[in-house]
Design a protein around this motif. Structure first.
Motif, short mmCIF file in Angstrom:
data_model
loop_
_atom_site.label_atom_id
_atom_site.label_comp_id
_atom_site.label_asym_id
_atom_site.label_seq_id
_atom_site.Cartn_x
_atom_site.Cartn_y
_atom_site.Cartn_z
N ASP A 79 54.89 71.02 38.05
CA ASP A 79 54.33 69.90 38.80
C ASP A 79 53.40 69.09 37.91
OD1 ASP A 79 52.50 72.13 38.80
OD2 ASP A 79 51.33 71.13 40.36
N ARG A 84 52.07 61.55 46.76
CA ARG A 84 53.03 62.04 47.75
C ARG A 84 53.13 61.04 48.90
NH1 ARG A 84 53.52 68.06 50.37
NH2 ARG A 84 54.78 67.50 52.17
N THR A 102 50.40 56.70 51.00
CA THR A 102 50.53 57.82 50.06
C THR A 102 49.26 58.67 50.04
OG1 THR A 102 49.66 56.55 48.19
CG2 THR A 102 52.05 56.49 48.55
N TYR A 105 48.27 63.50 44.71
CA TYR A 105 48.60 64.90 44.38
C TYR A 105 48.06 65.18 42.98
CZ TYR A 105 51.16 69.14 43.25
OH TYR A 105 51.47 70.42 42.87
N GLY A 122 62.39 63.78 45.13
CA GLY A 122 61.91 64.97 45.83
C GLY A 122 63.03 65.65 46.59
N ASP A 207 59.77 65.96 51.29
CA ASP A 207 58.71 66.08 50.28
C ASP A 207 59.07 65.08 49.18
OD1 ASP A 207 57.21 68.34 51.37
OD2 ASP A 207 58.93 69.58 50.81
N TYR A 209 57.84 61.98 46.32
CA TYR A 209 56.75 61.60 45.44
C TYR A 209 57.13 60.34 44.65
CZ TYR A 209 55.27 66.39 46.38
OH TYR A 209 54.89 67.56 47.00
#
Length: 441
Positions: A79, A84, A102, A105, A122, A207, A209
């Motif tokens: 990561d 996100r 957003t 992260y 994602g 999920d 990004y």
């Protein structure tokens, strides 16, 4: 796969793991399903397992019982800091502009995200016949879709003196303008559905990004640097995989059955503290290793207690926690420790911290420096300037539950946690050789 191709194919954690899976399967590794009993394993077996689609653990089983040989394990994380996408993300502004809501992260340098061509990647969860097991689809929209526009200097004359940014106001990307062909309601779901060729009503959640669509590239008078997003920590993930696959080891060596067992552990969520089921703070790796000891003992017909063999395995093991380090910066040399100046191109960096934010001690540093020596690779040391607090990594988090001997290290970069970081091509070659010596030497 070279580093640039790996970075370009891995805009987020889920895509990085999928790329690693492709490489492992091409090399003859089989995927272990953790919901099923682990079959007996024998020397030479190659297997891997994933957790939550975003962490991966690959194993080459050696010839020695695990209790006697221990394991050689390289750990890294997949990561990186980003943004996100929140649920119900569409924000309709006046004049028809649509922004996406957003959430930050990790510890990104937010200003570096302005005025970049961005897109989405994602995973998406789809309705299936079993409500407890929705279908998972990966999404990688490769064309630029969004941009976070900066404010002109004419409206912010102090911008070059430093400006405090609001995560909620300043960092929202613009998706487009509403017109007759574009409906605001469910705009993102319709976009996802069109790229996955599914019905929007079958999308249960996602999920997703932001990522920078600008490809990784070589930079410098002699192409000595690499400029890319996510060097921290995908460069170490790439090096670990190259070593696991034996890419720089002779064919005879890779065909030879090794005594020790090799493990490559790629964790998620290091940038947010590792406290997830797929992070270094999870018991998942420990559970996999316990099951591996039991399966190997059964296969070899050993009568020893597998619980005791597991603890013996831990004591006989060594861990390399591989996470990028800070290289001496030509514009900010005063930020570095007075006597330790690791530089780009100078080889892997052993990271030391008196407050134990790194797992390195003299024993671990001695082991890794000797590995580098045997691989013909230079090495360096990093210690924080005593007036500047440093970051931490997954090494000491993992060893709080699996007390391996070990070292924290990484290649040096400039601009860590920027949307684009700068590293050294030569350092990547060096660290692959060092990791290969660790696994195969």
């Amino acid at each position: 796969m070279n580093l640039i191709d790996f970075l370009n194919s891995s805009p987020v954690n889920y895509l990085a793991v999928a790329t690693l899976e492709e490489q492992l399967q091409a090399a003859g590794f089989y995927k272990f399903d953790p919901t099923k009993p682990m079959l007996d394993v024998k020397p030479g077996d190659k297997l891997y397992v994933t957790k939550n689609d975003s962490s991966l653990y690959a194993i080459r089983l050696g010839s020695m019982p695990l209790g006697e040989s221990g394991i050689r394990i390289i750990c890294a994380h997949c990561d990186s800091p980003t943004f996100r996408i929140k649920p119900n993300p569409e924000i309709l502004m006046e004049k028809g502009f649509v922004k996406l809501n957003t959430e930050l992260y990790g510890g990104a340098i937010m200003s570096t995200w302005f005025d970049r061509p961005l897109s989405l990647a994602g995973r998406v969860m789809l309705r299936s016949s079993d409500p407890l097991h929705p279908q998972t689809r990966l999404l990688h929209i490769k064309e630029p879709l969004l941009i976070i526009p900066n404010l002109a200097i004419h409206f912010n004359r102090q911008v070059n003196d430093g400006v405090k940014l609001s995560k909620q106001k300043d960092m929202l990307p613009v998706l487009g303008i509403i017109n007759d062909q574009l409906s605001y309601n469910g705009l993102l779901l319709k976009l996802i559905a069109s790229h996955l060729d599914v019905a929007a009503e079958d999308i249960l959640d996602f999920d997703l990004y932001l990522y920078d669509t600008t490809p990784a590239c070589e930079v410098g008078l002699q192409k000595e640097f690499i400029s890319a997003g996510r060097l921290d920590d995908l460069s170490m993930v790439h090096a670990g995989m190259q070593a696991m696959l034996g890419e720089v080891v002779s064919e005879e060596k890779t065909k030879e059955l090794q005594r020790q067992t090799m493990v490559l552990a790629i964790f998620d969520n290091e940038e947010t503290g590792s406290g997830t089921k797929q992070g270094a703070g999870s018991p998942f790796l420990s559970q996999v290793l316990r099951r591996l000891v039991i399966a190997q003992n059964r296969s070899l017909g050993l009568n020893s207690d597998p619980r005791d063999d597991f603890y013996r395995m831990i004591e006989n093991s060594f861990m390399v926690s591989a996470d990028n380090a800070h290289a001496w910066h030509p514009n900010y040399g005063e930020k570095m420790d007075p006597t330790n100046h690791p530089v780009l191109g100078g080889g892997p960096i052993i990271k030391v911290n008196a407050a134990q934010k790194y797992a390195t001690d003299a024993d671990g540093a001695a082991v890794f420096s000797e590995i580098c020596h045997r691989a013909g690779v230079p090495y360096q040391r990093f210690v924080n300037h005593s007036d500047i607090a440093g970051g931490s990594t997954l090494g000491n988090i993992l060893t709080s539950s699996l007390p391996f001997r070990g070292v924290d290290m990484g290649n040096g970069v400039w601009g860590m946690h920027s949307i684009r970081e700068t590293g050294s091509i030569k350092d990547q070659e060096y660290v692959i050789r060092a990791f290969s010596e660790f696994f195969w030497g």
